[in-house]
Design a protein around this motif. Structure first.
Motif, mmCIF file in Angstrom:
data_model
loop_
_atom_site.group_PDB
_atom_site.id
_atom_site.type_symbol
_atom_site.label_atom_id
_atom_site.label_comp_id
_atom_site.label_asym_id
_atom_site.label_seq_id
_atom_site.Cartn_x
_atom_site.Cartn_y
_atom_site.Cartn_z
ATOM 1 N N ARG A 221 -0.667 4.984 8.346
ATOM 2 C CA ARG A 221 -1.143 6.368 8.320
ATOM 3 C C ARG A 221 -2.284 6.538 7.315
ATOM 4 O O ARG A 221 -3.156 7.387 7.472
ATOM 5 N N VAL A 222 -2.228 5.741 6.265
ATOM 6 C CA VAL A 222 -3.182 5.891 5.165
ATOM 7 C C VAL A 222 -4.463 5.098 5.416
ATOM 8 O O VAL A 222 -5.538 5.486 4.962
ATOM 9 N N GLN A 223 -4.360 3.990 6.157
ATOM 10 C CA GLN A 223 -5.485 3.058 6.295
ATOM 11 C C GLN A 223 -6.774 3.725 6.765
ATOM 12 O O GLN A 223 -7.852 3.456 6.242
ATOM 13 N N ASP A 224 -6.668 4.622 7.737
ATOM 14 C CA ASP A 224 -7.870 5.241 8.305
ATOM 15 C C ASP A 224 -8.488 6.281 7.380
ATOM 16 O O ASP A 224 -9.594 6.759 7.642
ATOM 17 N N SER A 225 -7.784 6.661 6.326
ATOM 18 C CA SER A 225 -8.277 7.720 5.441
ATOM 19 C C SER A 225 -8.517 7.218 4.028
ATOM 20 O O SER A 225 -8.649 8.024 3.107
ATOM 21 N N LEU A 226 -8.542 5.902 3.848
ATOM 22 C CA LEU A 226 -8.610 5.335 2.497
ATOM 23 C C LEU A 226 -9.799 5.854 1.704
ATOM 24 O O LEU A 226 -9.677 6.182 0.522
ATOM 25 N N SER A 227 -10.946 5.943 2.347
ATOM 26 C CA SER A 227 -12.145 6.352 1.609
ATOM 27 C C SER A 227 -12.048 7.781 1.105
ATOM 28 O O SER A 227 -12.659 8.145 0.094
ATOM 29 N N GLN A 228 -11.239 8.617 1.772
ATOM 30 C CA GLN A 228 -11.135 10.023 1.399
ATOM 31 C C GLN A 228 -10.014 10.287 0.393
ATOM 32 O O GLN A 228 -10.109 11.222 -0.403
ATOM 33 N N ILE A 229 -8.951 9.487 0.437
ATOM 34 C CA ILE A 229 -7.781 9.812 -0.375
ATOM 35 C C ILE A 229 -7.621 8.943 -1.616
ATOM 36 O O ILE A 229 -6.717 9.184 -2.417
ATOM 37 N N THR A 230 -8.510 7.954 -1.797
ATOM 38 C CA THR A 230 -8.381 7.136 -3.001
ATOM 39 C C THR A 230 -8.536 7.968 -4.264
ATOM 40 O O THR A 230 -8.061 7.572 -5.337
ATOM 41 N N VAL A 231 -9.158 9.125 -4.140
ATOM 42 C CA VAL A 231 -9.357 9.982 -5.306
ATOM 43 C C VAL A 231 -8.041 10.474 -5.895
ATOM 44 O O VAL A 231 -7.964 10.793 -7.086
ATOM 45 N N VAL A 232 -6.967 10.523 -5.080
ATOM 46 C CA VAL A 232 -5.694 11.039 -5.588
ATOM 47 C C VAL A 232 -4.873 9.958 -6.291
ATOM 48 O O VAL A 232 -3.926 10.287 -7.014
ATOM 49 N N VAL A 233 -5.198 8.695 -6.083
ATOM 50 C CA VAL A 233 -4.400 7.609 -6.662
ATOM 51 C C VAL A 233 -4.346 7.682 -8.184
ATOM 52 O O VAL A 233 -3.269 7.569 -8.777
ATOM 53 N N PRO A 234 -5.472 7.876 -8.886
ATOM 54 C CA PRO A 234 -5.376 7.984 -10.353
ATOM 55 C C PRO A 234 -4.483 9.132 -10.820
ATOM 56 O O PRO A 234 -3.813 9.012 -11.849
ATOM 57 N N VAL A 235 -4.473 10.234 -10.083
ATOM 58 C CA VAL A 235 -3.608 11.370 -10.440
ATOM 59 C C VAL A 235 -2.144 10.971 -10.307
ATOM 60 O O VAL A 235 -1.322 11.268 -11.180
ATOM 61 N N TYR A 236 -1.800 10.283 -9.222
ATOM 62 C CA TYR A 236 -0.415 9.847 -9.025
ATOM 63 C C TYR A 236 -0.004 8.829 -10.086
ATOM 64 O O TYR A 236 1.133 8.867 -10.580
ATOM 65 N N VAL A 237 -0.899 7.923 -10.421
ATOM 66 C CA VAL A 237 -0.589 6.931 -11.460
ATOM 67 C C VAL A 237 -0.411 7.629 -12.807
ATOM 68 O O VAL A 237 0.518 7.314 -13.565
ATOM 69 N N PHE A 239 0.580 10.636 -13.327
ATOM 70 C CA PHE A 239 1.876 11.326 -13.282
ATOM 71 C C PHE A 239 3.015 10.355 -13.586
ATOM 72 O O PHE A 239 3.949 10.689 -14.331
ATOM 73 N N LEU A 240 2.926 9.139 -13.043
ATOM 74 C CA LEU A 240 3.947 8.117 -13.281
ATOM 75 C C LEU A 240 3.986 7.671 -14.739
ATOM 76 O O LEU A 240 5.017 7.189 -15.217
ATOM 77 N N VAL A 241 2.880 7.811 -15.427
ATOM 78 C CA VAL A 241 2.826 7.433 -16.839
ATOM 79 C C VAL A 241 3.259 8.578 -17.742
ATOM 80 O O VAL A 241 4.027 8.388 -18.703
ATOM 81 N N ILE A 242 2.799 9.784 -17.435
ATOM 82 C CA ILE A 242 3.052 10.942 -18.301
ATOM 83 C C ILE A 242 4.497 11.406 -18.246
ATOM 84 O O ILE A 242 5.134 11.653 -19.285
ATOM 85 N N MET A 243 5.055 11.547 -17.050
ATOM 86 C CA MET A 243 6.370 12.177 -16.919
ATOM 87 C C MET A 243 7.511 11.363 -17.542
ATOM 88 O O MET A 243 8.435 11.951 -18.132
ATOM 89 N N PRO A 244 7.527 10.026 -17.460
ATOM 90 C CA PRO A 244 8.590 9.303 -18.166
ATOM 91 C C PRO A 244 8.563 9.548 -19.673
ATOM 92 O O PRO A 244 9.620 9.671 -20.303
ATOM 93 N N VAL A 245 7.372 9.649 -20.247
ATOM 94 C CA VAL A 245 7.272 9.905 -21.685
ATOM 95 C C VAL A 245 7.794 11.295 -22.015
ATOM 96 O O VAL A 245 8.565 11.485 -22.972
ATOM 97 N N LEU A 246 7.413 12.297 -21.213
ATOM 98 C CA LEU A 246 7.906 13.655 -21.445
ATOM 99 C C LEU A 246 9.417 13.742 -21.219
ATOM 100 O O LEU A 246 10.119 14.470 -21.935
ATOM 101 N N GLY A 247 9.910 12.994 -20.233
ATOM 102 C CA GLY A 247 11.356 12.962 -20.016
ATOM 103 C C GLY A 247 12.092 12.365 -21.195
ATOM 104 O O GLY A 247 13.168 12.824 -21.592
ATOM 105 N N ARG A 248 11.500 11.336 -21.777
ATOM 106 C CA ARG A 248 12.086 10.702 -22.970
ATOM 107 C C ARG A 248 12.137 11.678 -24.148
ATOM 108 O O ARG A 248 13.135 11.767 -24.864
ATOM 109 N N VAL A 249 11.054 12.433 -24.347
ATOM 110 C CA VAL A 249 11.015 13.425 -25.421
ATOM 111 C C VAL A 249 12.061 14.521 -25.170
ATOM 112 O O VAL A 249 12.787 14.930 -26.088
ATOM 113 N N ALA A 250 12.152 14.988 -23.924
ATOM 114 C CA ALA A 250 13.129 16.031 -23.595
ATOM 115 C C ALA A 250 14.559 15.545 -23.827
ATOM 116 O O ALA A 250 15.422 16.309 -24.272
#
Length: 333
Positions: A221-237, A239-250
């Motif tokens: 599903r993603v292959q045909d749209s790679l050029s358009q959606i790669t911009v969201v990958v850094p945001v998702y990454v 999120f994966l880095v920030i939220m575990p740290v905030l969860g640890r603090v909480a």
């Protein structure tokens, strides 16, 4: 040889093989995506059934009364996460078709495989299981409100309760009921006890199967749209880095023990992408790219979870004999 322990010690290798095979199938046989997508819910249901079998139901009943954890999970997911998501999306282009997919998936906490990932990381799986009804209900109520706040009324009006309720009944309620009946059977019959013991080695293979069917079915599903959606990958990454740290603090703020702390980390970071995907597919004309944006989060998260199941117990929330003090959470040691 103890098959269960052998698999647990090699779980990362099992997941890596599953991911490699899934990518191979997605690239070599993309036409199989529809068949594999139909297997996602059954595979998830079996995964959670064997996970629930590991939870003594007397502990699950106690987990329902843990107001501290419930407050922390709801606060992280519905107060802290929206602020983080709003901040991260400021780095995305102001295109509604991209933003709606990101908001839909990042604003909805996971109610299914988070249980297994928390269990694999040594978390309190019965606690997150007890919390899933509240997470499901609150996200159902608040997602339209958040979309209205961030995107406007037009998008918020298309959110329906059906996919959320169906997913909860099939993926959570049914496996949980079957696991409870199995536990009752095991207490009364040697055959039931033998069945429960046999099921004990399945969580790791079933997680591998889940990774396989999700990635193999969604990558095309993603292959045909790679050029358009790669911009969201850094945001998702991010999120994966920030939220575990905030969860640890909480966890430090709420003075949680190690198991609860690891569980809070996972419920803060895992998202409800498999339930949100049908909602994205139902968006009106002009939002055709939104499902690919949601699927991209699924792929990034699943790979991230394989890493976090090791990083969380090894470094972020290591084994300790007492509750985690706030001072250590803030310092990060």
């Amino acid at each position: 040889m103890d098959t269960k322990n052998w698999l647990q010690r090699r779980q990362v290798a099992v997941y890596a093989v599953a991911v490699i095979l899934a990518i191979g199938v997605a690239v070599g046989r993309p036409e199989s995506d529809s068949f594999l997508e139909g297997l996602i819910d059954p595979v998830l249901a079996v995964l959670l059934y064997v996970t629930f079998l590991e939870i003594p139901f007397v502990r699950l009943r106690r987990a329902f009364t843990n107001g501290r954890f419930m407050a922390a999970a709801l606060g992280m997911n519905f107060l802290i996460v929206p602020v983080v998501v709003w901040g991260l999306t400021r780095f995305l282009p102001p295109e509604p078709v991209i933003l709606v997919g990101v908001f839909m998936v990042l604003l909805t906490p996971c109610i299914d495989y988070v249980i297994t990932f928390a269990e694999l990381a040594g978390g309190n799986s019965e606690q997150i299981t007890a919390t899933t009804p509240a997470l499901m209900l609150v996200q159902l109520l608040l997602l339209p409100m958040y979309l209205w706040l961030f995107m406007g009324a037009e998008v918020a009006e298309v959110i329906e309760a059906g996919p959320f309720i169906e997913a909860f009944l099939i993926i959570i309620a049914l496996p949980l009921t079957l696991a409870w009946l199995t536990e009752v059977w095991a207490e009364r019959s040697p055959k039931g006890e033998s069945w429960q013991e046999t099921m004990g080695w399945l969580p790791v293979p079933m997680m591998g199967a889940t990774l396989f069917v999700v990635i193999a079915s969604q990558l095309p599903r993603v292959q045909d749209s790679l050029s358009q959606i790669t911009v969201v990958v850094p945001v998702y990454v991010a999120f994966l880095v920030i939220m575990p740290v905030l969860g640890r603090v909480a966890a430090g703020v709420f003075q949680m023990d190690v198991g609860e702390s690891r569980t809070l980390v996972f419920t803060a970071v895992t998202r409800n992408s498999l339930v949100v995907l049908p909602l994205a597919l139902a968006l009106p004309a002009g939002y055709e790219l939104a499902p690919a944006v949601v699927v991209t989060q699924t792929l990034v998260e699943l790979l991230g979870m394989v890493v976090l199941t090791r990083v969380v117990p090894a470094g972020l929330v290591p084994e300790r004999p007492s509750r985690i003090p706030l001072s250590n959470s803030v310092r990060g040691d």
